[in-house]
Scaffold this active site. Sequence first.
Site, PDB file in Angstrom:
ATOM      1  N   ASP A  50      22.166   9.749 -29.766  1.00  0.00           N
ATOM      2  CA  ASP A  50      23.255  10.686 -29.481  1.00  0.00           C
ATOM      3  C   ASP A  50      22.841  12.079 -29.927  1.00  0.00           C
ATOM      4  OD1 ASP A  50      25.641  11.587 -28.533  1.00  0.00           O
ATOM      5  OD2 ASP A  50      26.889  10.738 -30.114  1.00  0.00           O
ATOM      6  N   GLU A  69      20.556  19.788 -24.655  1.00  0.00           N
ATOM      7  CA  GLU A  69      20.798  18.612 -25.482  1.00  0.00           C
ATOM      8  C   GLU A  69      19.785  17.523 -25.155  1.00  0.00           C
ATOM      9  OE1 GLU A  69      24.879  17.667 -24.868  1.00  0.00           O
ATOM     10  OE2 GLU A  69      25.594  19.413 -25.976  1.00  0.00           O
ATOM     11  N   ASP A 117      23.499   8.220 -25.332  1.00  0.00           N
ATOM     12  CA  ASP A 117      24.800   8.886 -25.217  1.00  0.00           C
ATOM     13  C   ASP A 117      24.587  10.392 -25.328  1.00  0.00           C
ATOM     14  OD1 ASP A 117      27.493   9.209 -24.960  1.00  0.00           O
ATOM     15  OD2 ASP A 117      28.047   8.173 -26.799  1.00  0.00           O
ATOM     16  N   HIS A 136      26.376   8.328 -33.119  1.00  0.00           N
ATOM     17  CA  HIS A 136      27.405   9.374 -33.083  1.00  0.00           C
ATOM     18  C   HIS A 136      27.903   9.699 -34.494  1.00  0.00           C
ATOM     19  CE1 HIS A 136      30.944  11.671 -32.027  1.00  0.00           C
ATOM     20  NE2 HIS A 136      31.677  10.826 -32.726  1.00  0.00           N
TER      21      HIS A 136
END
Length: 851
Positions: A622, A660, A692, A826
């Site tokens: 993530d 990202e 993710d 996360h």
Amino acid sequence: MSGRARVRARGIARCPRASEVGCPQACPEPISADLGDNEASSNNGLVETSRISELCKDGASSGNAECTLMGRGGKITRDVMDLGVCTREKLAHVRVCKTGSSGIPVKLVTNLFSLDLPQDWKLYQYHVTYMPDLESRNMRIALLYSHKELSNKAKAFDGAILFLSQKLEEKVTELSSETRRGETVKMTVTLTAELPASSPVCIQVFSIIFKKILKKLSMYQVGRNFYKPSEPVEIPQHKLSLWPGFAISVSYFESKLLFSADVSYKILRNETVLEFMTDLCYRTGMSGFTQMCERELIGLIVLTRYNNRTYRINDIDWSVKPTHSFQKRDGTEITYVDYYKQQYDITLSDLHQPMLVSLLKSKRNNVEARLVHLIPELCFLTGLTSQATSDFQLMKAVAEKTRLSPIGRQQRLARLADDIQRNKDARLELETWGLHFGCQMSLTGRVEPSEKILMQDYICQPVSAADWSKDIRTCKILSAQSLNKWLIICSNRAENVTENFLSCLRRVGSSMGFNVDYPKIIKVQESPAAFLGAIQKHVDPYVQLVMCILPSTQQGYYESIKKYLSSDCPVPSQCVLTRTLSKQGMMMSIATKIAMQMTCKLGGELWAIEIPLKSLMVVGIDVCKDAFNKGMVVIGFVASINLRITRWFSRCILQRTTTEVADCLKVFMIGALNKWYERNHGLPARIVVYRDGVGNGQLKTLIEYEVPQLLSSLREASSNTSSKLSVIVVRKRCMPRFFMEMDHTLQNPPLGTVVDSEATRPEWYDFYLVSQTACRGTVNPTYYNVIYDDNGLKPDHMQRLTFKLCHLYYNWPGLISIPAPCQYAHKLTFLVAQSIHKEPSLELANSLFYL
């Protein structure tokens, strides 16, 4: 330093004129390309099509099925960019069929509506040149639209590229017009491409058509979505207004073009920026008011209701007042006070308020961004502050209005469809383009069987498939390290609640198989410095865990403790609020939750799921933007390191980047493989990576940049046989919703519902999975897209494995919406991005210290 000086210091150039006002008339946006009208569009027109045209290579030959998607350095919406990526054709085992067959069939209604087109429908793309060349896009559009050859045709034009639904008679069409000054302008319209309905460029044109249709239904675009200010939902006790609306998209699914819509709400505070500033001044006083005001307001989004536009506050200019003048487009000078009175019949009440500064970035290339001044008195704050989101009563009131049941959501969708079909202008717009708005789509999904939870000496079949919290209190967990030496740091006022909590914790721990000895309790004053000082004084190499019972949510407590104990002196830590431990009726539940977290932080295992695949490593990745360093992102990587998938290796790093996309995956994967080798004396046969935090338009970058990093690490780890790899993109927010039909009503689909046909993409190996329940409202499916797969797992097996992994998140005794490694990644990135702001110590990498 004044606001103007600060803007200059930050490298934002001033416009040549004195200033601009935050409204279309004084600072017009680039003119939009209109669709279907016979004159150049105004600022109230449609979203511009230049994003599409700037992609299309001028020299494309007629008859090409596609135009070049990245031409002339232009932009295209990110979700459309992904449509050009085809991954399924490279996966031999799903090239013919990607659907599973296991499970119980279930009938589902969706929020997708069919869009019918003639069988041979095409979009014709033309390049338009002017002689002499014209700088004004307004004039280019007006001159072209004045010709009868185009008057009755559906069209989209941005001044360079023209899209038509009907082909002109000639490949090259010569036209001429006269300007008001009597100058003759020759126009050459050349056919460059014929695009099928499935083309990404067509998809974006269809989206633009529906945006125009929603505007015809009296909706206003705010951000990406459309809202109806005329039907606000008021929450007066919290000074909030909710604008109801829709998020929409058009895309080509398995066999047809579909329109999707989902209910959305825009949260507005019934508080202007001026009222916020006044209240802030009253609470803090004039000393340091300007700095406090800038810290609170810069970066927030505001809405000006006189034109229903949103702006981001980039600065505050304390030197400019409403009585100051600015220069209009025609060169005349006018004060802000007079401008708003003349233009909107608004009388400003405070003539001494400062100006908000917003930087408007142009959507067109090579066009300099410009600054606008906004009146605080006319700007309404949007969204909720962190203080508001922690207000239980406020969030409950918002949830009651926004969390619609399946029936309530369906009623809103049916009303939208009815409005589109009944509105004369909307119907004409669709007919002109050859589109027919069809019926709502139904499909068949499948329900996976529920899973058994494996405890130490008991196989649990939970009464509720989504929650086994009651079972966790009575069954012994798989493994737990005894907690022999640990500290509790609390304030003097928390002494009683600490003793009560400690008694419950030891009792709960005993029934779970987690032995908790009595700790050393240290009482300190109520200040972040006192807590940190006690930790620095009393923590030694033998301390297993530090628990801090915090008196408040004051920012300094949590951040300073976590930063010190995660990086400087790596020891697992547990922070609890005093008020949480004061809830007497919930003490056993709270103690159970904390005991579970403490067990994991010491390297324990709570439960397992039966997974038939042997020698399998699962990985979650993530990405989270750092809250303190705006140019930094935190990359989190969590991998299982044992056969039962109950122990985890966690790493993260701060990366300076504007995207990202991770560039550290090779280092992370090699570290995880080394840990696996230490425990299992070999490498995993299979690795499944769940990625993710992927934004729209990033699929191609992931395939070309991140997947090769992972493959390279596998090749380096073993020269003989490398592990098989699968990479799956996970998206928690997706447009489609599914409702189950039962007894002439609609309800949420059951846990384990899989959809892998009709609502999926033909060029991808993808599926939807419902792995959570919704106590209130409509459940969100999670979308999975397998972008790389040499494991060759059958679709049934990949879907079932994903569902199983949603059971293994140890911070909640129940199912979650995404696979456990993703949620662990996360939690890790969020902790680092919000509180630590640097890489945690590697000494903590083998425990879930971030729960």
